[in-house]
Design a protein around this motif. Structure first.
Motif, PDB file in Angstrom:
ATOM      1  N   LYS A  37     -47.142  28.096  24.520  1.00  0.00           N
ATOM      2  CA  LYS A  37     -47.571  27.078  23.560  1.00  0.00           C
ATOM      3  C   LYS A  37     -48.353  25.970  24.250  1.00  0.00           C
ATOM      4  CE  LYS A  37     -44.203  27.502  19.861  1.00  0.00           C
ATOM      5  NZ  LYS A  37     -43.126  26.847  19.113  1.00  0.00           N
ATOM      6  N   LYS A  38     -47.889  25.528  25.426  1.00  0.00           N
ATOM      7  CA  LYS A  38     -48.601  24.481  26.172  1.00  0.00           C
ATOM      8  C   LYS A  38     -49.989  24.956  26.580  1.00  0.00           C
ATOM      9  CE  LYS A  38     -44.568  22.158  28.080  1.00  0.00           C
ATOM     10  NZ  LYS A  38     -43.809  21.864  29.295  1.00  0.00           N
ATOM     11  N   ASP A  39     -50.081  26.205  27.018  1.00  0.00           N
ATOM     12  CA  ASP A  39     -51.384  26.745  27.412  1.00  0.00           C
ATOM     13  C   ASP A  39     -52.335  26.817  26.221  1.00  0.00           C
ATOM     14  OD1 ASP A  39     -50.501  27.000  29.994  1.00  0.00           O
ATOM     15  OD2 ASP A  39     -50.018  29.154  29.821  1.00  0.00           O
ATOM     16  N   LEU A  40     -51.832  27.269  25.076  1.00  0.00           N
ATOM     17  CA  LEU A  40     -52.680  27.358  23.882  1.00  0.00           C
ATOM     18  C   LEU A  40     -53.098  25.987  23.378  1.00  0.00           C
ATOM     19  CD1 LEU A  40     -50.981  30.287  21.922  1.00  0.00           C
ATOM     20  CD2 LEU A  40     -53.142  30.342  23.165  1.00  0.00           C
ATOM     21  N   GLU A  41     -52.207  25.000  23.463  1.00  0.00           N
ATOM     22  CA  GLU A  41     -52.559  23.635  23.055  1.00  0.00           C
ATOM     23  C   GLU A  41     -53.599  23.055  23.999  1.00  0.00           C
ATOM     24  OE1 GLU A  41     -48.941  21.431  22.910  1.00  0.00           O
ATOM     25  OE2 GLU A  41     -48.240  22.418  21.078  1.00  0.00           O
ATOM     26  N   ALA A  42     -53.473  23.344  25.292  1.00  0.00           N
ATOM     27  CA  ALA A  42     -54.448  22.842  26.264  1.00  0.00           C
ATOM     28  C   ALA A  42     -55.828  23.451  26.023  1.00  0.00           C
ATOM     29  CB  ALA A  42     -53.979  23.139  27.679  1.00  0.00           C
ATOM     30  N   GLN A  43     -55.877  24.702  25.585  1.00  0.00           N
ATOM     31  CA  GLN A  43     -57.155  25.356  25.304  1.00  0.00           C
ATOM     32  C   GLN A  43     -57.706  24.956  23.944  1.00  0.00           C
ATOM     33  OE1 GLN A  43     -56.376  29.538  25.649  1.00  0.00           O
ATOM     34  NE2 GLN A  43     -56.040  29.434  27.871  1.00  0.00           N
ATOM     35  N   GLY A  44     -56.891  24.351  23.099  1.00  0.00           N
ATOM     36  CA  GLY A  44     -57.337  23.924  21.786  1.00  0.00           C
ATOM     37  C   GLY A  44     -57.195  24.988  20.731  1.00  0.00           C
ATOM     38  N   LEU A  45     -56.559  26.071  21.027  1.00  0.00           N
ATOM     39  CA  LEU A  45     -56.388  27.155  20.059  1.00  0.00           C
ATOM     40  C   LEU A  45     -55.193  26.936  19.132  1.00  0.00           C
ATOM     41  CD1 LEU A  45     -57.050  30.189  22.423  1.00  0.00           C
ATOM     42  CD2 LEU A  45     -58.638  29.120  20.825  1.00  0.00           C
ATOM     43  N   LEU A  46     -54.295  26.027  19.507  1.00  0.00           N
ATOM     44  CA  LEU A  46     -53.095  25.779  18.717  1.00  0.00           C
ATOM     45  C   LEU A  46     -52.899  24.269  18.592  1.00  0.00           C
ATOM     46  CD1 LEU A  46     -50.599  27.189  17.414  1.00  0.00           C
ATOM     47  CD2 LEU A  46     -49.436  26.853  19.580  1.00  0.00           C
ATOM     48  N   GLU A  47     -52.559  23.815  17.381  1.00  0.00           N
ATOM     49  CA  GLU A  47     -52.303  22.380  17.186  1.00  0.00           C
ATOM     50  C   GLU A  47     -50.887  22.040  17.622  1.00  0.00           C
ATOM     51  OE1 GLU A  47     -53.051  20.934  13.321  1.00  0.00           O
ATOM     52  OE2 GLU A  47     -55.079  21.736  13.244  1.00  0.00           O
ATOM     53  N   ASN A  48     -50.696  20.776  17.951  1.00  0.00           N
ATOM     54  CA  ASN A  48     -49.364  20.315  18.358  1.00  0.00           C
ATOM     55  C   ASN A  48     -48.492  20.227  17.113  1.00  0.00           C
ATOM     56  OD1 ASN A  48     -47.234  19.291  19.739  1.00  0.00           O
ATOM     57  ND2 ASN A  48     -48.257  17.426  20.445  1.00  0.00           N
ATOM     58  N   THR A  49     -47.504  21.102  16.981  1.00  0.00           N
ATOM     59  CA  THR A  49     -46.686  21.174  15.767  1.00  0.00           C
ATOM     60  C   THR A  49     -45.302  20.560  15.920  1.00  0.00           C
ATOM     61  OG1 THR A  49     -45.884  23.359  16.417  1.00  0.00           O
ATOM     62  CG2 THR A  49     -47.827  23.276  15.003  1.00  0.00           C
ATOM     63  N   ASP A  50     -44.946  20.113  17.111  1.00  0.00           N
ATOM     64  CA  ASP A  50     -43.583  19.599  17.297  1.00  0.00           C
ATOM     65  C   ASP A  50     -43.414  18.168  16.800  1.00  0.00           C
ATOM     66  OD1 ASP A  50     -45.083  18.422  19.247  1.00  0.00           O
ATOM     67  OD2 ASP A  50     -43.671  18.790  20.885  1.00  0.00           O
ATOM     68  N   GLY A  51     -44.471  17.500  16.416  1.00  0.00           N
ATOM     69  CA  GLY A  51     -44.340  16.162  15.844  1.00  0.00           C
ATOM     70  C   GLY A  51     -44.507  15.054  16.853  1.00  0.00           C
ATOM     71  N   ASN A  52     -44.284  15.288  18.131  1.00  0.00           N
ATOM     72  CA  ASN A  52     -44.494  14.225  19.105  1.00  0.00           C
ATOM     73  C   ASN A  52     -45.852  14.438  19.739  1.00  0.00           C
ATOM     74  OD1 ASN A  52     -42.231  15.780  19.177  1.00  0.00           O
ATOM     75  ND2 ASN A  52     -41.582  15.174  21.185  1.00  0.00           N
ATOM     76  N   SER A  53     -46.700  13.508  19.474  1.00  0.00           N
ATOM     77  CA  SER A  53     -48.033  13.577  20.041  1.00  0.00           C
ATOM     78  C   SER A  53     -47.991  12.998  21.442  1.00  0.00           C
ATOM     79  CB  SER A  53     -48.997  12.777  19.168  1.00  0.00           C
ATOM     80  OG  SER A  53     -50.245  12.716  19.784  1.00  0.00           O
ATOM     81  N   ARG A  54     -48.611  13.669  22.354  1.00  0.00           N
ATOM     82  CA  ARG A  54     -48.615  13.189  23.741  1.00  0.00           C
ATOM     83  C   ARG A  54     -49.840  12.330  24.000  1.00  0.00           C
ATOM     84  NH1 ARG A  54     -44.519  15.475  27.017  1.00  0.00           N
ATOM     85  NH2 ARG A  54     -43.607  17.207  25.919  1.00  0.00           N
ATOM     86  N   ASP A  55     -50.574  12.039  22.943  1.00  0.00           N
ATOM     87  CA  ASP A  55     -51.783  11.249  23.082  1.00  0.00           C
ATOM     88  C   ASP A  55     -51.399   9.780  23.237  1.00  0.00           C
ATOM     89  OD1 ASP A  55     -54.383  10.433  23.122  1.00  0.00           O
ATOM     90  OD2 ASP A  55     -54.659  10.542  20.940  1.00  0.00           O
ATOM     91  N   ILE A  56     -51.943   9.128  24.264  1.00  0.00           N
ATOM     92  CA  ILE A  56     -51.618   7.726  24.526  1.00  0.00           C
ATOM     93  C   ILE A  56     -52.141   6.847  23.394  1.00  0.00           C
ATOM     94  CG2 ILE A  56     -51.960   5.805  26.128  1.00  0.00           C
ATOM     95  CD1 ILE A  56     -50.332   7.828  27.461  1.00  0.00           C
ATOM     96  N   GLY A  57     -53.266   7.217  22.806  1.00  0.00           N
ATOM     97  CA  GLY A  57     -53.851   6.411  21.744  1.00  0.00           C
ATOM     98  C   GLY A  57     -52.949   6.287  20.530  1.00  0.00           C
TER      99      GLY A  57
END
Length: 138
Positions: free
Chosen positions: A37-57
């Motif tokens: 899941k982390k690899d797919l999220e890093a490639q942009g093929l999968l959205e972050n679905t766990d609810g906690n966004s790791r985006d600092i913004g």
């Protein structure tokens, strides 16, 4: 026979261990799934679905402007300065310090002076609180 008491006595601690179930196969499957899941999220093929966004913004929006909106400590309206706890504590400290200092330098005569000062302060208090009429329209 035990006598009744208002104090609670300590009971001996009992050892109680609850075993946990550990499944190494399940643990390995969960680790692989999370890594994929982390690899797919890093490639942009999968959205972050766990609810906690790791985006600092995402955290900056709630904090931005919070300190600018702070108005400072509010002044108390209509509260007597002598009614505050700090002021009462200061008066008690000064009274005790003055009493000890006077007893060391003047002896027991300080208690006469304190009695006269107490009567004078009580008279001033009663003059301003009871005898002097209050204005209704201030």
């Amino acid at each position: 026979m035990k006598f009744p008491s208002i104090f609670r006595t300590a009971a001996p601690m009992r050892f109680d261990i609850k075993p946990r179930y550990y499944d190494p196969v399940r643990e390995e499957i969960e680790q692989r799934t999370s890594q994929i899941k982390k690899d797919l999220e890093a490639q942009g093929l999968l959205e972050n679905t766990d609810g906690n966004s790791r985006d600092i913004g995402a955290y900056g929006a709630g904090i931005r402007g919070s300190f600018a909106q702070h108005k400072g400590i509010k002044e108390r309206d209509g509260v007597n300065m002598f009614a505050s706890t700090a002021m009462i504590r200061t008066f008690i400290f000064l009274f005790l310090f003055g009493t000890i200092f006077g007893y060391v330098y003047l002896g027991t005569m300080i208690f006469e002076f304190l009695a006269y000062a107490g009567v004078l302060l009580a008279a001033i208090y009663f003059f301003f609180r009871i005898i002097k009429p209050k204005k209704k329209y201030e």
